[in-house]
Scaffold this motif. Structure first.
Motif, PDB file in Angstrom:
ATOM      1  N   THR A  45       2.539  13.004  -3.294  1.00 34.76           N
ATOM      2  CA  THR A  45       3.958  13.097  -3.644  1.00 34.76           C
ATOM      3  C   THR A  45       4.833  12.178  -2.809  1.00 34.76           C
ATOM      4  N   GLN A  46       4.483  11.991  -1.508  1.00 33.58           N
ATOM      5  CA  GLN A  46       5.280  11.099  -0.669  1.00 33.58           C
ATOM      6  C   GLN A  46       5.150   9.656  -1.130  1.00 33.58           C
ATOM      7  N   ALA A  47       3.960   9.248  -1.521  1.00 34.40           N
ATOM      8  CA  ALA A  47       3.764   7.880  -1.996  1.00 34.40           C
ATOM      9  C   ALA A  47       4.519   7.641  -3.299  1.00 34.40           C
ATOM     10  N   LEU A  48       4.499   8.636  -4.182  1.00 36.17           N
ATOM     11  CA  LEU A  48       5.254   8.508  -5.427  1.00 36.17           C
ATOM     12  C   LEU A  48       6.742   8.347  -5.139  1.00 36.17           C
ATOM     13  N   ASP A  49       7.230   9.105  -4.181  1.00 31.73           N
ATOM     14  CA  ASP A  49       8.650   9.014  -3.808  1.00 31.73           C
ATOM     15  C   ASP A  49       8.965   7.660  -3.185  1.00 31.73           C
ATOM     16  N   GLN A  50       8.073   7.157  -2.348  1.00 32.66           N
ATOM     17  CA  GLN A  50       8.309   5.891  -1.650  1.00 32.66           C
ATOM     18  C   GLN A  50       8.245   4.684  -2.592  1.00 32.66           C
ATOM     19  N   CYS A  51       7.696   4.878  -3.783  1.00 31.26           N
ATOM     20  CA  CYS A  51       7.587   3.787  -4.757  1.00 31.26           C
ATOM     21  C   CYS A  51       8.410   4.074  -6.019  1.00 31.26           C
ATOM     22  N   SER A  52       9.440   4.874  -5.883  1.00 33.57           N
ATOM     23  CA  SER A  52      10.187   5.336  -7.055  1.00 33.57           C
ATOM     24  C   SER A  52      10.843   4.200  -7.832  1.00 33.57           C
ATOM     25  N   GLU A  53      11.360   3.190  -7.137  1.00 33.45           N
ATOM     26  CA  GLU A  53      12.030   2.093  -7.834  1.00 33.45           C
ATOM     27  C   GLU A  53      11.043   1.301  -8.692  1.00 33.45           C
ATOM     28  N   PHE A  54       9.864   1.053  -8.160  1.00 30.77           N
ATOM     29  CA  PHE A  54       8.843   0.345  -8.940  1.00 30.77           C
ATOM     30  C   PHE A  54       8.415   1.189 -10.133  1.00 30.77           C
ATOM     31  N   LEU A  55       8.192   2.476  -9.918  1.00 28.28           N
ATOM     32  CA  LEU A  55       7.735   3.352 -10.993  1.00 28.28           C
ATOM     33  C   LEU A  55       8.802   3.526 -12.064  1.00 28.28           C
ATOM     34  N   ASP A  56      10.066   3.481 -11.662  1.00 30.00           N
ATOM     35  CA  ASP A  56      11.153   3.595 -12.642  1.00 30.00           C
ATOM     36  C   ASP A  56      11.129   2.438 -13.644  1.00 30.00           C
TER      37      ASP A  56
ATOM     38  N   SER B  38       1.860   0.009   3.184  1.00 27.36           N
ATOM     39  CA  SER B  38       2.010  -0.969   2.109  1.00 27.36           C
ATOM     40  C   SER B  38       1.227  -0.455   0.903  1.00 27.36           C
ATOM     41  N   HIS B  39       1.963   0.047  -0.081  1.00 27.22           N
ATOM     42  CA  HIS B  39       1.320   0.672  -1.235  1.00 27.22           C
ATOM     43  C   HIS B  39       0.913  -0.355  -2.287  1.00 27.22           C
ATOM     44  N   CYS B  40      -0.194  -0.067  -2.944  1.00 34.02           N
ATOM     45  CA  CYS B  40      -0.677  -0.893  -4.051  1.00 34.02           C
ATOM     46  C   CYS B  40      -0.872  -0.019  -5.290  1.00 34.02           C
ATOM     47  N   LEU B  41      -0.698  -0.614  -6.452  1.00 31.11           N
ATOM     48  CA  LEU B  41      -1.016   0.072  -7.697  1.00 31.11           C
ATOM     49  C   LEU B  41      -2.423  -0.344  -8.104  1.00 31.11           C
TER      50      LEU B  41
ATOM     51  N   ALA C 230      -3.459   4.442  -9.800  1.00 28.36           N
ATOM     52  CA  ALA C 230      -3.247   5.231  -8.591  1.00 28.36           C
ATOM     53  C   ALA C 230      -2.493   4.380  -7.581  1.00 28.36           C
ATOM     54  N   ILE C 231      -1.648   5.033  -6.790  1.00 28.00           N
ATOM     55  CA  ILE C 231      -0.986   4.357  -5.681  1.00 28.00           C
ATOM     56  C   ILE C 231      -1.760   4.691  -4.423  1.00 28.00           C
ATOM     57  N   ALA C 232      -2.274   3.661  -3.760  1.00 24.53           N
ATOM     58  CA  ALA C 232      -3.091   3.865  -2.561  1.00 24.53           C
ATOM     59  C   ALA C 232      -3.143   2.558  -1.769  1.00 24.53           C
ATOM     60  N   SER C 233      -4.024   2.532  -0.786  1.00 24.75           N
ATOM     61  CA  SER C 233      -4.128   1.383   0.117  1.00 24.75           C
ATOM     62  C   SER C 233      -5.120   0.345  -0.400  1.00 24.75           C
ATOM     63  N   THR C 234      -5.089  -0.820   0.237  1.00 28.24           N
ATOM     64  CA  THR C 234      -6.079  -1.841  -0.103  1.00 28.24           C
ATOM     65  C   THR C 234      -7.483  -1.388   0.280  1.00 28.24           C
ATOM     66  N   GLU C 235      -7.579  -0.591   1.364  1.00 27.58           N
ATOM     67  CA  GLU C 235      -8.887  -0.062   1.753  1.00 27.58           C
ATOM     68  C   GLU C 235      -9.467   0.813   0.642  1.00 27.58           C
TER      69      GLU C 235
ATOM     70  N   ASP D  81       2.511  -4.214  -2.485  1.00 24.64           N
ATOM     71  CA  ASP D  81       3.802  -4.025  -1.804  1.00 24.64           C
ATOM     72  C   ASP D  81       4.841  -3.435  -2.754  1.00 24.64           C
ATOM     73  N   ILE D  82       4.503  -2.326  -3.378  1.00 23.11           N
ATOM     74  CA  ILE D  82       5.385  -1.734  -4.386  1.00 23.11           C
ATOM     75  C   ILE D  82       6.317  -0.674  -3.809  1.00 23.11           C
ATOM     76  N   GLU D  83       6.268  -0.459  -2.497  1.00 26.10           N
ATOM     77  CA  GLU D  83       7.158   0.512  -1.868  1.00 26.10           C
ATOM     78  C   GLU D  83       8.611   0.039  -1.958  1.00 26.10           C
ATOM     79  N   ASP D  84       9.542   0.991  -1.990  1.00 28.57           N
ATOM     80  CA  ASP D  84      10.962   0.671  -2.137  1.00 28.57           C
ATOM     81  C   ASP D  84      11.492  -0.146  -0.968  1.00 28.57           C
ATOM     82  N   ARG D  85      11.006   0.150   0.231  1.00 25.10           N
ATOM     83  CA  ARG D  85      11.516  -0.515   1.431  1.00 25.10           C
ATOM     84  C   ARG D  85      10.407  -1.297   2.116  1.00 25.10           C
ATOM     85  N   ALA D  86      10.740  -2.527   2.496  1.00 27.63           N
ATOM     86  CA  ALA D  86       9.743  -3.390   3.138  1.00 27.63           C
ATOM     87  C   ALA D  86       9.355  -2.882   4.514  1.00 27.63           C
TER      88      ALA D  86
END
Length: 281
Positions: free
Chosen positions: A114-125, A93-96, A154-159, A172-177
């Motif tokens: 790079t994987q996190a950026l890809d997984q959040c591409s719709e939000f970043l767009d 579950s990614h956070c900005l 930065a895109i990272a975790s709540t921790e 919860d900015i990832e493309d898929r729940a």
């Protein structure tokens, strides 16, 4: 090289790729009730540390439900003398994150793996931002906190947000729940720490003959062994040769599994059991 970590007596040392607050560290905590997490800069360094005994176990990412297999990990499983001994699936579950007081509409740069950026591409767009890849999600959060860079996130975790005292601008900015990553525990030898084995991972290169892959897979089907994964990667041993990675739902000591592997060995130029271990719960 690992960050210097003092390991208490009778505590298991477990290596992971990334920095404190990384998703890999979350996987360590899911797999080990008592362990000292030892961070390494790369997945390759985790494998090396396990192989030479610097740490007893390593935890590395194997596959993401959105982005697919982690190719580097599969290649390293062939190159190093370690075995898969356990697995877990971690919900990603990614956070900005940004410096406290940063408005979302002022963010112009986003750092992450790079994987996190890809997984959040719709939000970043949806934002007018430049995406900059770094080695780790938690590392991105640390860099942002140290630089105190305005207009950056930065895109990272709540921790990571809590650890580096950053503000969560969006959750919860990832493309898929259902975004999840499968992590595996690796060790130099087998381990019953996670319970009796239920599945087995193997890798092989087929002999150069017509229908070789079909014949290999047929050996599993004829013995009613279900294959839960099949994919191929280029072999480092020979140009234009592929290694095939197969997971099947049985422990390696199962009589049917033994028969199948013996038959497959006769049809391949290379065969190795990567591990036999419990399924992720």
């Amino acid at each position: 090289m690992a960050t210097s970590v003092e390991i208490p007596e009778r505590t298991i040392a477990v290596g992971f790729q990334g920095e404190a607050g990384a998703y890999s560290q979350r996987a360590v905590k899911r797999l080990f009730t008592q362990a000292t997490s030892v961070p390494f800069h790369s997945v390759h360094r985790v494998f090396e540390a396990v192989e030479i005994g610097t740490v007893a176990f390593g935890v590395v990412p194997l596959e993401n439900s959105h982005a697919g297999s982690i190719n580097e990990t599969y290649d390293l499983l062939v190159r190093h003398g370690v075995s898969i001994v356990g697995e877990t699936i971690v919900r990603i579950s990614h956070c900005l994150l940004a410096l406290p007081g940063t408005p979302l509409d002022e963010v112009r740069t986003v750092y992450s793996h790079t994987q996190a950026l890809d997984q959040c591409s719709e939000f970043l767009d949806s934002l007018p931002v430049e995406r900059i890849a770094v080695h780790d999600t938690a590392g991105a959060a640390r860099i942002l906190a140290e630089r105190k860079e305005s207009g950056a996130a930065a895109i990272a975790s709540t921790e990571a947000a809590q650890l580096y005292e950053l503000e969560v601008l969006a959750s919860d900015i990832e493309d898929r729940a259902d975004n999840s990553t499968k992590f595996v525990a690796i060790a130099r030898g087998g381990s019953d720490l996670f319970g009796p084995p239920e599945k087995t991972s193997v890798v092989f290169a087929t002999a150069d003959m017509p229908g070789a892959l079909y014949r290999c897979l047929k050996e599993f089907a004829d013995r009613h062994l279900n294959l839960s994964k099949l994919e191929h990667r280029p072999s480092r041993a020979k140009a234009w040769q592929s290694n095939f990675y197969v997971d099947f739902d049985a422990p390696v000591h199962d009589p049917a599994a033994q028969e199948a592997l013996q038959a497959v060995a006769e049809l391949t130029s290379f065969l190795r059991v990567l591990g036999s271990y419990p399924r992720a719960r």
